[in-house]
Design a protein around this motif. Structure first.
Motif, PDB file in Angstrom:
ATOM      1  N   HIS A  98       0.730  -1.238  -0.234  1.00  0.00           N
ATOM      2  CA  HIS A  98      -0.152  -0.003  -0.001  1.00  0.00           C
ATOM      3  C   HIS A  98       0.857   1.168   0.061  1.00  0.00           C
ATOM      4  CE1 HIS A  98       0.107   1.020   4.323  1.00  0.00           C
ATOM      5  NE2 HIS A  98       0.330   0.022   4.657  1.00  0.00           N
ATOM      6  N   ASP A 257       6.067   2.699   6.112  1.00  0.00           N
ATOM      7  CA  ASP A 257       4.690   2.025   6.099  1.00  0.00           C
ATOM      8  C   ASP A 257       3.806   2.729   4.962  1.00  0.00           C
ATOM      9  OD1 ASP A 257       2.389   0.876   6.426  1.00  0.00           O
ATOM     10  OD2 ASP A 257       2.271   1.336   8.374  1.00  0.00           O
ATOM     11  N   GLU A 287      -5.144   1.544   2.662  1.00  0.00           N
ATOM     12  CA  GLU A 287      -4.905   0.304   3.787  1.00  0.00           C
ATOM     13  C   GLU A 287      -5.071   0.891   5.159  1.00  0.00           C
ATOM     14  OE1 GLU A 287      -3.067  -2.525   6.334  1.00  0.00           O
ATOM     15  OE2 GLU A 287      -2.493  -0.449   6.050  1.00  0.00           O
ATOM     16  N   GLU A 288      -4.599   2.111   5.300  1.00  0.00           N
ATOM     17  CA  GLU A 288      -4.554   2.508   6.901  1.00  0.00           C
ATOM     18  C   GLU A 288      -5.901   2.865   7.372  1.00  0.00           C
ATOM     19  OE1 GLU A 288      -2.199   2.274   8.466  1.00  0.00           O
ATOM     20  OE2 GLU A 288      -0.288   2.311   7.233  1.00  0.00           O
ATOM     21  N   HIS A 433       4.141   4.176  12.276  1.00  0.00           N
ATOM     22  CA  HIS A 433       3.162   5.343  12.243  1.00  0.00           C
ATOM     23  C   HIS A 433       3.693   6.573  12.926  1.00  0.00           C
ATOM     24  CE1 HIS A 433      -0.603   2.837  11.218  1.00  0.00           C
ATOM     25  NE2 HIS A 433       0.248   2.376  10.380  1.00  0.00           N
TER      26      HIS A 433
END
Ligand code: MN
Ligand code: MN
Length: 458
Positions: A98, A257, A287-288, A433
């Motif tokens: 992603h 990420d 995706e998140e 994150h």
């Protein structure tokens, strides 16, 4: 087991290989420094793909074995295909990742003024520890869609000559009450307001600083206040990714990420010239926040795209599309938690991912009794192990933390709905994150080698 797996990957490299690892990391650092939104990632990957002979499917009438094509989904998701010599219905080998990352999105009515300070109101995107996003330089990236049909691209805060913006934090001297709060509410969602200006526009009586901001936006970008309603503007950490550690063994950068898996997957596809089963790199958005929306993995765009490709190859049927998906093999790549000695208590050491140990495989993800997980078939994982061993790739197996300590999800379970073999893999990350995430250069390189091995053997 590959030779590299017997020790730390760094110890397996000769001087030339260390140079390759470092050079690969430089290319990767440039990619994540230049591409901080899903749109920027799609644009950049397409530019490289086109330079290598990939063509937009939407401009073609037919496609044949050996062709390189791509499908751009609304500028925010992308599927790249290296068409194989075997029929699509035999299945594809898919590298998925992603390209959206946690950040702060501007609200649709963001701009206001308080005590001669102009601010932008935000709604955070993805899971963030909000206290990490204050008191540091931030940039504004994104687009403003105007009613005349034009799309204005905005990047403010990356060029060294640019100003940056940011979110204030309370000074320690007055923070006695704040510091008694739980970390989850020390900084609350509605407190994530971005300071953007303090000079009033001359001649304005009310909200003169806000008026000045609007004048600047009008002059520089030709946008009006109401245009914020149809904008996607993202507040992200300003500045470039760079080497981390005195030995330069790691990378610190925003949005690793999951751009670390996106970049390595795309590079692996770009480095193969032909294939028997069609090779695919699938880069998706959202995706998140649960893989929702037209550009997220729950969207049918990829399935539609496979159907269209089949039609263009003159070999379409509804059943063949289903067979192509079910017969496919996929590495659903997303970052893993790197073991962190500062927080050893949340990891189970035998089943944690470590820096310098290579590409990480998660047979399953999920939380509280593997709930929500795609649990990969052992027969499939065994085939992948063989491919990695054959190509001497460093890899490791891990779970995201101790049982009942938390957990996470990826796009794997969504693709598994087609009945295909899919396993979670990826690169270990510290500070996941946070505005600045950390990876090991060896792991980034081994991920690339692992994806190459997958494309060569599966
Ligand atoms: Mn991720
Ligand atoms: Mn994530």
């Amino acid at each position: 087991m590959s030779e590299k797996n017997k020790k730390n990957a760094w110890l397996s490299y000769d001087a030339d290989q260390v140079k390759q690892v470092m050079e690969f990391a430089e290319g990767y650092c440039r990619f994540i420094s230049d591409n901080k939104t899903e749109r920027e990632c799609v644009t950049s990957v397409i530019a490289k793909a086109e330079s290598l002979g990939y063509r937009d499917m939407k401009t073609l009438d037919s496609v044949k074995a050996g062709d390189k094509v791509y499908y751009n989904m609304m500028g925010k998701a992308l599927a790249l295909f290296l068409v194989g010599s075997k029929p699509l219905a035999d299945g594809m080998k898919i590298l998925g990742a992603h390209i959206d990352s946690p950040r702060l999105d501007l609200k649709q009515n963001p701009l206001y003024e308080d005590t001669d300070i102009a601010l932008l109101d935000t709604h955070y995107y993805g899971g963030v520890k909000k206290y990490q996003w204050v008191a540091q330089p931030m940039a504004i990236h994104g687009v403003v869609a105007k009613t005349d049909g034009t799309l204005v691209h905005v990047v403010i805060g990356e060029d060294p000559a640019d100003p940056v913006v940011g979110i204030s934090d309370l000074l320690i001297h007055l923070a006695a009450d704040q510091l008694q709060k739980k970390a989850s509410v020390v900084i609350e969602g509605e407190d994530l307001n971005v300071t953007v200006a303090t000079i009033p526009l001359e001649g304005e009586e009310k909200n003169a600083v806000k008026a000045n901001v609007l004048a600047i936006l009008k002059e520089r970008y030709g946008v009006e206040e109401e245009d914020f309603a149809s904008a996607e503007l993202e507040i992200v950490p300003a500045g470039k990714a760079r080497s981390y550690g005195l030995d330069r063994s790691m990378i610190i950068g925003y949005g690793q990420d999951d751009r670390v898996c996106a970049y390595t997957s795309a590079e692996a596809l770009f480095d193969i010239e032909k294939t028997d089963r069609t090779a695919v790199c699938l880069l998706v958005d959202k995706e998140e926040i649960g893989s929702v929306g037209a550009t997220g993995m729950h969207s049918r765009f990829f399935e539609n795209c496979v159907a269209e490709l089949m039609m263009m190859m003159g070999d379409y049927s509804e059943l063949k599309v289903r067979k192509a998906l079910q017969n496919s093999h996929m590495l659903s790549s997303d970052v893993s938690a790197a073991f962190d000695p500062n927080y050893a208590g949340v990891f189970e050491k035998k089943n944690a991912a470590y820096f310098g140990k290579g590409l990480v495989f998660n047979k399953y993800t999920g939380s509280r009794g593997k709930s929500g997980s795609n649990d990969a078939n052992p027969e499939y994982y065994a085939k992948i192990r063989k491919a990695l061993d054959t190509h001497n790739v460093a890899y490791q197996t891990a779970e995201l933390g101790k049982v009942d300590q938390g957990g996470g999800g990826t796009i794997a379970y969504i693709m598994a709905n087609y009945g295909m073999n899919v396993i979670d893999s990826g690169v270990a990350v510290q500070n996941m994150h946070a505005p600045w995430e950390v990876t090991s250069k060896a792991d980034v390189y081994e991920a690339y080698l692992g994806y190459m091995a997958f494309l060569a053997e599966m």
